[in-house]
Design a protein around this motif. Sequence first.
Motif, PDB file in Angstrom:
ATOM      1  N   THR A 163       0.725  -1.336  -0.093  1.00  0.00           N
ATOM      2  CA  THR A 163      -0.084   0.067   0.033  1.00  0.00           C
ATOM      3  C   THR A 163       0.832   1.204  -0.016  1.00  0.00           C
ATOM      4  O   THR A 163       2.075   1.239   0.491  1.00  0.00           O
ATOM      5  CB  THR A 163      -0.907  -0.100   1.045  1.00  0.00           C
ATOM      6  OG1 THR A 163      -0.164   0.055   2.390  1.00  0.00           O
ATOM      7  CG2 THR A 163      -2.043  -1.240   1.039  1.00  0.00           C
ATOM      8  N   VAL A 164       0.423   2.457  -0.323  1.00  0.00           N
ATOM      9  CA  VAL A 164       1.182   3.589  -0.597  1.00  0.00           C
ATOM     10  C   VAL A 164       1.192   4.172   1.014  1.00  0.00           C
ATOM     11  O   VAL A 164       0.330   4.228   1.659  1.00  0.00           O
ATOM     12  CB  VAL A 164       0.313   4.570  -1.189  1.00  0.00           C
ATOM     13  CG1 VAL A 164       1.242   5.898  -1.278  1.00  0.00           C
ATOM     14  CG2 VAL A 164       0.376   4.118  -2.977  1.00  0.00           C
ATOM     15  N   CYS A 165       2.562   4.355   1.378  1.00  0.00           N
ATOM     16  CA  CYS A 165       2.852   4.874   2.606  1.00  0.00           C
ATOM     17  C   CYS A 165       3.810   6.349   2.510  1.00  0.00           C
ATOM     18  O   CYS A 165       3.756   7.062   3.713  1.00  0.00           O
ATOM     19  CB  CYS A 165       3.936   3.753   3.252  1.00  0.00           C
ATOM     20  SG  CYS A 165       5.268   3.292   2.324  1.00  0.00           S
ATOM     21  N   ASP A 191       1.938  -3.393   7.784  1.00  0.00           N
ATOM     22  CA  ASP A 191       3.018  -3.494   8.879  1.00  0.00           C
ATOM     23  C   ASP A 191       4.585  -3.265   8.818  1.00  0.00           C
ATOM     24  O   ASP A 191       5.194  -3.389   9.577  1.00  0.00           O
ATOM     25  CB  ASP A 191       2.757  -4.857  10.003  1.00  0.00           C
ATOM     26  CG  ASP A 191       1.414  -4.461  10.805  1.00  0.00           C
ATOM     27  OD1 ASP A 191       1.291  -3.196  11.399  1.00  0.00           O
ATOM     28  OD2 ASP A 191       0.867  -5.291  11.105  1.00  0.00           O
ATOM     29  N   GLY A 192       4.618  -2.993   7.421  1.00  0.00           N
ATOM     30  CA  GLY A 192       6.155  -3.233   7.113  1.00  0.00           C
ATOM     31  C   GLY A 192       6.589  -1.769   7.130  1.00  0.00           C
ATOM     32  O   GLY A 192       5.871  -0.734   6.681  1.00  0.00           O
ATOM     33  N   ASP A 219       2.893   1.467  11.383  1.00  0.00           N
ATOM     34  CA  ASP A 219       1.695   0.897  11.868  1.00  0.00           C
ATOM     35  C   ASP A 219       0.779   0.485  10.861  1.00  0.00           C
ATOM     36  O   ASP A 219      -0.009   1.407  10.262  1.00  0.00           O
ATOM     37  CB  ASP A 219       1.175   1.544  13.238  1.00  0.00           C
ATOM     38  CG  ASP A 219       0.114   0.666  13.884  1.00  0.00           C
ATOM     39  OD1 ASP A 219      -0.093  -0.547  13.491  1.00  0.00           O
ATOM     40  OD2 ASP A 219      -0.469   1.541  14.576  1.00  0.00           O
ATOM     41  N   GLY A 220       0.486  -0.653  10.637  1.00  0.00           N
ATOM     42  CA  GLY A 220      -0.696  -0.953   9.691  1.00  0.00           C
ATOM     43  C   GLY A 220      -0.504  -0.666   8.274  1.00  0.00           C
ATOM     44  O   GLY A 220       0.697  -0.772   7.626  1.00  0.00           O
ATOM     45  N   ASP A 221      -1.475   0.092   7.768  1.00  0.00           N
ATOM     46  CA  ASP A 221      -1.159   0.640   6.431  1.00  0.00           C
ATOM     47  C   ASP A 221      -1.177   2.117   6.338  1.00  0.00           C
ATOM     48  O   ASP A 221      -1.438   2.792   5.518  1.00  0.00           O
ATOM     49  CB  ASP A 221      -2.360   0.184   5.471  1.00  0.00           C
ATOM     50  CG  ASP A 221      -2.372  -1.135   5.170  1.00  0.00           C
ATOM     51  OD1 ASP A 221      -1.274  -1.853   4.573  1.00  0.00           O
ATOM     52  OD2 ASP A 221      -3.389  -2.020   5.667  1.00  0.00           O
TER      53      ASP A 221
END
Length: 503
Positions: A163-165, A191-192, A219-221
């Motif tokens: 996902t876009v972070c 979570d990465g 944390d999460g997405d």
Amino acid sequence: MAVRPEDTVVRARWGARFAWDKETWMVVSGGVLGAMFASMGLAVLFGPANGFGGESLAYMGIISILGLMPCGAGFVWALIHPRAGFPSAAVGALLGLTIFVGFAGDGLNDSWKAPLDRPSTVRAVGSWTSGALVVRVRPDLVVAYRSATGAVAWSWSPPGQDTVCAMSRGTGPDGTARGDALGLIGHSPHDGPCSAVTALDLADGREGWTATVDAPARDGDDATPDVVAVAGQQALLQEKAGWRAVRLADGRDVWHSAADPGCTPLQVAGGPGDAVTVAQCGDTAPVLRSLAPADGREQQRIALPAAGGLKNLAVVSVDPLAVWVDAQAERGTHAVLSYDRTGRQRAAIPVAGDEYDLDVMLGGLHAFDEFTARPLFGGVVVGDLFVVPGEKPGDIGISGGKHPSRTATGRLLAYSLTDGGRRWTAGLDDQVTGLVVDGGSVWAMTRGRVTRVEVATGRQSAVLDVNDTASLYPVDLSVSGPERFTVVAEDGTRDEPPVRVLS
């Protein structure tokens, strides 16, 4: 007194003339008034589709209905007698259209709007405008729309289940002869750490290089703002221990810059000639540095006045340098600070003053919860002025009862970045939901209007009413042509479309 025969003849002639004049008056007045109200009503009905708008349309519509009711019979009578009725109706129609044009405001309509988002839980994390495209970024999907038609030009999804972070606030040239714009997208699995940054060609959505980043855990997405940036010909990547610059054209390493001992990288920002980094340094003052994009050479080092930690921080502008500092301490620094090229502080503009609270981030206290990868600035810098929405108690009022109504007011304020003084105040009809710079002016969007304010004076030079739709929440506003605007919503699942163009 005897009545002479000639007197009877004269009276009969005058009586006939009066009867004829009375009938003519009915035809003329019915034609003029009936056509005036009818043409005004039709103009109200079809005006919004032809660039008219505003509250006055509703009032003129009511007046035209109420006026046509008593004049309807006279209008029909005028049409039955075309010799005098048709010219009268023409005069009335012209008069009605003149009244409409004189009192109706300029209006904007949806040229197109994108279909509502699905699934219903998805939200945008940011957007870019690049040439004739508007690019909306979701955690799972990046979509580019053609601003002229709304057609989807391309789409891109992060690899695997990423996902876009993160995403860059600005874009930069790809280094080719075509000079296409590149945008930086950070992505990673759930979570990465946000450990991969990909350069996207915004002309066609093609992937360029992908760089691996030594990023902290997430944390999460969740997405994090301002951890990647574009500065000149370089892409700036924030890591655990410092910052790394890679060539925007091919992703090759150019330089590294470590944070000071005991400091943690917090933000990075960029401009054509500046790379700006901010590090949090425990309970001591945060450190802001300005670096040369080409080689990472330090140009300025500033200890921000926020010992004890930060609640919020935003680099509002890199040239001139303006930073919003929101300290943890109640009596700490809560202001927009400006600096010159030597690192000397020029001005401090309090964001919570005696009269106004300033929306440095669009959306106020919860700004970082919206468009999380690229939050929207409410305060913009134009030359040496900081233009920002300002609020004070009583701006919004809700009346009670079975049918509650809302009253509101809003304003823009301009402050000097040289001395911090307020230069002007421009009143608006409601709170600002979108703000964009357009040369020497800014366009401010409220719930139902878009207003152009001249930065030099604060004068409103254009007020455009938005027909049939309202901007309820902060939106990413951009100018896509003369009196033509692109509006990107964070939540495009219900109240507003994901993207729309107003013209």
